[in-house]
Enzyme design. Structure first.
Site, PDB file in Angstrom:
ATOM      1  N   LYS A  83       0.833  -1.198   0.000  1.00 33.13           N
ATOM      2  CA  LYS A  83       0.000   0.000   0.000  1.00 33.13           C
ATOM      3  C   LYS A  83       0.872   1.254   0.000  1.00 33.13           C
ATOM      4  CE  LYS A  83      -3.790  -1.940   2.813  1.00 33.13           C
ATOM      5  NZ  LYS A  83      -4.918  -1.710   1.899  1.00 33.13           N
ATOM      6  N   ARG A 138     -10.407 -11.588   2.040  1.00 34.35           N
ATOM      7  CA  ARG A 138     -11.212 -12.693   1.502  1.00 34.35           C
ATOM      8  C   ARG A 138     -10.442 -14.017   1.575  1.00 34.35           C
ATOM      9  NH1 ARG A 138     -11.481  -9.440  -4.002  1.00 34.35           N
ATOM     10  NH2 ARG A 138     -11.315  -7.831  -2.402  1.00 34.35           N
TER      11      ARG A 138
END
Length: 496
Positions: A278, A352
């Site tokens: 990120k 996920r």
């Protein structure tokens, strides 16, 4: 802060501050009229001077009115009759609390029973009021070298009529437990990631098990995670020095024959994005990426405090997503506990990857319904902002129950579609499924991914990326959501 319910006339109570309502147009409420008559028209005289119009958010503090036992009277504007909604009502209560915090009295009395909130009965209105009061007292200063001064305000009395007292007391009991759960959730979210890591969360679960004797706690380490075949979950944590943990907490408050409800929480205690790193700006807020797990902790705490007659299983998939020589790479293919293979195209779509194995693990409990909660996608913030959680699932009845619970708790969600067409975005040439579906419909494709691991039970997914914390500046911090929604859902199932 202690909340007490009484059904007495406001003028009979000796209190540091008595709070009464004034309607728009300087309209005296029932309680205000009684006080005005006893004080020889002191309140109406002040209103005639134009100091308070009665609009929502206005307030005026009066000192030492004659013939009253209250030291102070706080006049609060509540607007026009029957036009007060949830949000302005909460703002009124927050304003009252802020005023009371600045006063020297140790107690206060709220004579607001007559105030009408649209669509709310005595129970619903009191729930909002009590949650706002208790949650409004939240403070996180354990890492400050100089602590906040202890507040003088210790007790608030809520006045109501005798006929409504039982419902008001029930609302206060529920609201207090929910606010306590929110406080637990906020504490966990606000802790720094060097302290709040997967092992720490496991220790918190064990501590909760000691505090509430009816709770069974099991913490599975990285060896057990690998033995279970949770290759997707393990891949997320393999690049960190902090080992992953699967936390399983079981509460059996219902009949043995009743199937449990299951809450599954994403517990990424810090998310760098892994190899798909990120940007550095704002990365400190990625300590909140365990907001789903934290909200499950808080909801469970509320359920335990209320001793709800239901069976509940809470599964937390906790890991730290770090870049290192041992981290999972874009292009890696992993095998999930279900046997399905996943091509990892982006290591920053890690939530996920841990949740899919946790959902498969939930099958063994034969649940009535499974709800997973996760700060999953930035796309959800783009779609719904920070006011509303995203909701998707495979069962219309479950979706409607959660939407209804969110409305009742003033902790709303909004349903997004889960059409088959979106599933095609997850096609992979090398594995059964890819972990991302391209730039379009990010929240939906993330839920599509999870849906492939939830085919054997009724399932719903809450994306709380926009609602779990307030971002940026000195006001940033965990919100405690969606503890009210989840607890309301379980209260509805328990018919409590």
């Amino acid at each position: 802060m202690e909340l007490v319910v009484k059904s007495v006339s406001p003028e009979t109570l000796k209190t540091a501050t008595l709070v009464v309502a004034i309607g728009e147009g300087r309209k005296l409420g029932v309680a205000a009229k009684q006080l005005d008559e006893l004080s020889g028209g002191a309140i109406s005289a002040v209103l005639k001077r134009g100091d308070l119009a009665g609009k929502v958010g206005q307030s005026l503090l009066l000192q030492s009115l004659p013939n009253l036992k209250a030291d102070r009277v706080l006049l609060v504007g509540v607007g026009k009759d029957a036009e007060l909604g949830d949000r302005p009502f909460r703002k009124i209560i927050s304003g009252i609390l802020n005023t009371l915090k600045g006063l020297g009295g140790s107690d206060a009395t709220l004579a607001l029973d007559e105030v009408v909130v649209k669509g709310r009965d005595s129970y619903g209105k009191t729930r909002l009021l009590a949650e706002s009061l208790v949650d409004g007292g939240y403070l996180f200063d354990q890492f400050k070298s100089t602590k906040a001064e202890p507040r003088a305000l210790k007790k608030i009395t809520l006045l109501t009529i005798k006929a409504a007292q039982a419902e008001v007391e029930r609302a206060v009991t529920h609201a207090t437990a929910i606010a306590n759960g929110m406080s637990f959730t906020r504490d966990l979210g606000n802790l720094p990631p060097n302290i709040c890591h997967p092992t720490f969360l496991g220790e918190q679960a064990k501590a909760l098990g000691k505090e509430f004797k009816g709770l069974k706690v099991e913490v599975l380490d990285e060896k057990k995670i690998k033995e279970l075949g949770m290759g997707s979950f393990y891949a997320v944590g393999q690049g960190s020095d902090q080992p992953p943990r699967l936390i399983v907490m079981q509460y059996n408050g219902g009949k043995k024959s009743e199937k449990p409800y299951a809450l599954v929480g994403k517990g990424i205690t810090f998310d760098t994005g892994g190899i798909s790193l990120k940007p550095g700006l704002g990365m400190d807020e990625m300590k909140y990426d365990m907001g789903g797990a934290a909200s499950v902790f808080g909801t469970l705490r509320a359920v335990l405090e209320l001793k709800l007659p239901i069976n509940l299983v809470c599964i937390l998939a906790c890991a730290e997503n770090m870049p290192s020589g041992g981290a999972a790479r874009p292009g890696d293919i992993v095998t999930t506990m279900s046997g399905q293979t996943v091509e990892i195209l982006n290591t920053d779509a890690e939530g996920r990857l841990v949740l899919c194995d946790a959902l498969t693990y939930a099958e063994r409990f034969k649940p009535q319904a499974v709800i997973d909660i996760a700060t999953l996608t930035g796309a959800c913030i783009v779609a719904l902002g920070s006011h509303t959680s995203g909701l998707l699932g495979n069962n219309d009845e479950l979706i409607e129950q959660l939407l209804s619970a969110g409305k009742a708790a003033d902790d709303r969600a909004w349903q997004l579609p889960l059409f088959d067409e979106y599933q095609e975005q997850l096609d992979s040439p090398f594995a059964d499924i890819a972990n991302i579906g391209g730039p379009k419909a990010g929240t939906i494709t993330a839920a599509c991914f999870l849906s492939r691991f939830a085919k054997n039970f009724n399932w719903a997914h809450l994306d709380i990326a926009g609602t779990a914390w307030t971002s940026g500046g000195k006001d940033k911090g965990a919100t405690g959501r969606p503890v009210p929604l989840l607890t309301q859902y379980l209260l509805d199932r328990a018919k409590a």
